[in-house]
Enzyme design. Structure first.
Site, PDB file in Angstrom:
ATOM      1  N   GLY A  70       0.836  -1.102   0.129  1.00  0.00           N
ATOM      2  CA  GLY A  70       0.047  -0.149  -0.071  1.00  0.00           C
ATOM      3  C   GLY A  70       0.762   1.207   0.145  1.00  0.00           C
ATOM      4  N   SER A  71       1.945   1.300   0.828  1.00  0.00           N
ATOM      5  CA  SER A  71       2.626   2.378   0.701  1.00  0.00           C
ATOM      6  C   SER A  71       3.301   2.733  -0.424  1.00  0.00           C
ATOM      7  CB  SER A  71       3.850   2.363   1.958  1.00  0.00           C
ATOM      8  OG  SER A  71       3.455   1.805   3.191  1.00  0.00           O
ATOM      9  N   ASN A 151      -7.815   4.019   8.928  1.00  0.00           N
ATOM     10  CA  ASN A 151      -7.325   2.796   9.476  1.00  0.00           C
ATOM     11  C   ASN A 151      -7.161   2.830  11.111  1.00  0.00           C
ATOM     12  OD1 ASN A 151      -5.323   4.693   8.541  1.00  0.00           O
ATOM     13  ND2 ASN A 151      -3.611   3.794   9.912  1.00  0.00           N
ATOM     14  N   GLN A 179      -7.656  -0.008   3.834  1.00  0.00           N
ATOM     15  CA  GLN A 179      -8.601  -0.529   4.718  1.00  0.00           C
ATOM     16  C   GLN A 179      -9.839  -1.086   4.101  1.00  0.00           C
ATOM     17  OE1 GLN A 179      -8.231  -1.253   7.973  1.00  0.00           O
ATOM     18  NE2 GLN A 179      -6.040  -0.603   7.988  1.00  0.00           N
ATOM     19  N   SER A 199      -3.820  -3.290  -0.372  1.00  0.00           N
ATOM     20  CA  SER A 199      -2.517  -3.970   0.451  1.00  0.00           C
ATOM     21  C   SER A 199      -2.827  -5.483   0.596  1.00  0.00           C
ATOM     22  CB  SER A 199      -1.787  -3.298   1.275  1.00  0.00           C
ATOM     23  OG  SER A 199      -0.776  -3.996   1.772  1.00  0.00           O
ATOM     24  N   HIS A 201      -1.989  -7.713   2.718  1.00  0.00           N
ATOM     25  CA  HIS A 201      -2.024  -8.195   4.070  1.00  0.00           C
ATOM     26  C   HIS A 201      -2.894  -7.636   4.991  1.00  0.00           C
ATOM     27  CE1 HIS A 201       0.177  -4.802   6.460  1.00  0.00           C
ATOM     28  NE2 HIS A 201       0.319  -4.449   5.329  1.00  0.00           N
ATOM     29  N   THR A 237      11.632  -8.007 -10.861  1.00  0.00           N
ATOM     30  CA  THR A 237      10.994  -9.073 -11.232  1.00  0.00           C
ATOM     31  C   THR A 237       9.921  -9.328 -10.306  1.00  0.00           C
ATOM     32  OG1 THR A 237      13.130 -10.107 -11.906  1.00  0.00           O
ATOM     33  CG2 THR A 237      11.523 -11.702 -11.194  1.00  0.00           C
ATOM     34  N   CYS A 324       3.460   5.256  18.296  1.00  0.00           N
ATOM     35  CA  CYS A 324       4.760   5.729  18.691  1.00  0.00           C
ATOM     36  C   CYS A 324       5.954   5.244  18.011  1.00  0.00           C
ATOM     37  CB  CYS A 324       4.920   5.098  20.344  1.00  0.00           C
ATOM     38  SG  CYS A 324       3.877   6.194  21.264  1.00  0.00           S
TER      39      CYS A 324
HETATM   40  C1  LIG Z   1      -1.557  -0.743   6.146  1.00  0.00           C
HETATM   41  C2  LIG Z   1      -1.816   0.498   5.440  1.00  0.00           C
HETATM   42  C3  LIG Z   1      -1.035   1.399   4.439  1.00  0.00           C
HETATM   43  C4  LIG Z   1       0.231   0.636   4.281  1.00  0.00           C
HETATM   44  O1  LIG Z   1       0.019  -0.549   3.323  1.00  0.00           O
HETATM   45  P1  LIG Z   1       1.608  -1.361   3.449  1.00  0.00           P
HETATM   46  O2  LIG Z   1       0.990  -2.463   2.558  1.00  0.00           O
HETATM   47  O3  LIG Z   1       1.833  -1.968   5.000  1.00  0.00           O
HETATM   48  O4  LIG Z   1       2.669  -0.609   2.862  1.00  0.00           O
HETATM   49  C5  LIG Z   1      -1.523   2.436   3.771  1.00  0.00           C
HETATM   50  N1  LIG Z   1      -2.514   2.896   4.162  1.00  0.00           N
HETATM   51  C6  LIG Z   1      -3.521   2.241   5.039  1.00  0.00           C
HETATM   52  C7  LIG Z   1      -4.754   3.041   5.407  1.00  0.00           C
HETATM   53  C8  LIG Z   1      -3.098   1.392   5.813  1.00  0.00           C
HETATM   54  O5  LIG Z   1      -4.054   0.753   6.553  1.00  0.00           O
END
Ligand SMILES: *Cc1c(COP(=O)(O)O)cnc(C)c1O
Length: 395
Positions: A70-71, A151, A179, A199, A201, A237, A324
């Protein structure tokens, strides 16, 4: 009893996602760029995954770009719109005060490069309205980026309405849907979304793999330079195992969205009702337009971190929301953005649920949290002052 209630941070991989990955570590190990049949088998798997993801979002396969998560997708979407805007002399970007740091820190970097950033206020209903977006759009606005769902506090934004406003104004619209994907219905065409991040995960897929959807015609700049993978827009890749598991997990989540949401919402509402009975507390986030699995509270007179450690000892994995991450003691920017004062923001608790949770687990949480909050308050000098009347309650 072990209760995992931190699904907004990450989720347990489904059996389906794990099983989908395995062959790509074993028999199907080719590089999709190779012309021989071993490579082409991997290429076919990659393109099948792309098609599956496109079907889940309501777009075309060629509008899907696989990323490391996601980042990265957020970074690429925002940098692309900024680069394209700057070429046309447009250097104004609209976003919200409670975005994820992947968005906020990218915007902060652009601000230092001469972009003007408007962060919409989120105090009203702990949300933004399409009208706020409309009022903020200017001649030189090159991007609106608003998250689909928050989130930390679970607010679900009026994405379709914001998309319509952006379309009418001719301004590109990106949404961080990390989310929301797999949890809420998404249709990028109907909602006029130009770019979207997700994302794996966060919906029971693996970590380290995500998607950037970019509507055909949206110019993209590369965040990672190198080979011509992902139509030249994302070198490296491909993470075939991760990509195939992402597609399988997304399809699985999207085909069970309503039944999972009903189950998770019932657990969420039980927790919200139960925890609301604790004196001097407040629910964070939009009470109506809310993620099915999000429960977020502030409890006056305690430290969220202590609460977490006590709950962990009782088998409950939760989050304080006050990130934190930087090692600083600053409370969460999200809680400050919705108007919580520092003292109150420090006493936060986020419980984020998935369909793997059970009602028995909710009973356990409702047994433990009020007890621990009381225990911590009994030890707190701040709470004593509140009780003595030397300090006034905020909540
Ligand atoms: C977890 C999250 C991200 C980051 O996603 P990653 O795959 O961990 O880099 C970005 N935005 C929101 C709203 C998230 O909850």
């Amino acid at each position: 009893m072990l209760v995992y209630a931190d699904n907004a941070a990450t989720t347990k991989m489904s059996k389906l996602a794990i099983e989908t990955m395995l062959p790509y570590f074993d028999n199907i190990y080719g590089n999709p760029s190779s012309l021989h049949s071993v490579g082409q088998e991997a290429k076919e798997a990659l393109e099948a995954a792309r098609k599956t993801v496109a079907e889940c979002l309501g777009c075309e396969p060629r509008e899907i770009y696989f990323t490391s998560g996601g980042s990265e997708a957020d970074n690429q979407a925002i940098q692309s719109a900024a680069w394209f805007g700057a070429r046309k002399g447009k250097k104004h970007i609209i976003s919200t005060a409670f975005e994820h740091h992947a968005v906020l820190h990218t915007l902060e970097k652009l601000r230092k490069e001469g972009f003007e950033i408007t962060l919409l206020d989120v105090k009203e209903n702990h949300n933004v309205s399409a009208q706020q977006v409309k009022d903020a759009i200017r001649e030189d606005t090159c991007l609106v980026t608003c998250m689909y769902a928050n989130n930390e506090i679970g607010s679900v934004l009026p994405i379709g309405e914001i998309g319509a406003v952006c379309k009418a104004a001719g301004v590109p619209f990106h949404t961080d849907a990390v989310q929301a994907a797999g949890h809420l219905h998404i249709d990028v065409k109907a909602q006029n979304i130009d770019m979207l991040s997700l994302s794996a995960h966060k919906f029971h897929g693996p970590k380290g793999v995500g998607v950037l959807y970019a509507r055909r015609g949206m110019p993209l700049v590369n965040v990672i330079e190198g080979g011509a993978q992902e139509r030249g827009k994302r070198a490296g890749t491909e993470n075939i195992a991760g990509i195939c598991a992402l597609a399988a997990a997304l399809q699985d989540a999207c085909s069970h969205i309503d039944e999972n949401a009903a189950k998770v919402t019932a657990m969420r509402d039980k927790l919200i009702e139960g925890l609301s009975q604790i004196p001097h507390c407040a629910l964070n986030g939009d009470p109506v337009n809310r993620l099915p699995g999000n429960v977020s509270f502030c409890f006056e007179g305690i430290e969220g971190e202590s609460l977490l450690l006590y709950l962990d000892a009782m088998g409950i994995s939760a989050s304080s929301g006050s990130a934190c991450t930087s090692g600083s003691l600053d409370p969460s920017h999200v809680l400050l953005a919705i108007g919580r004062v520092h003292d109150v923001a420090h006493g936060s608790l986020r419980l984020s649920l998935s369909h793997y949770n059970t009602m028995e687990e909710m009973d356990h949480i409702l047994h433990c949290v009020p007890q621990v909050v009381q225990q911590l308050r009994n030890m707190s000098p701040v709470w004593r002052e509140l009780q003595n009347g030397e300090r006034t309650y905020i909540l």
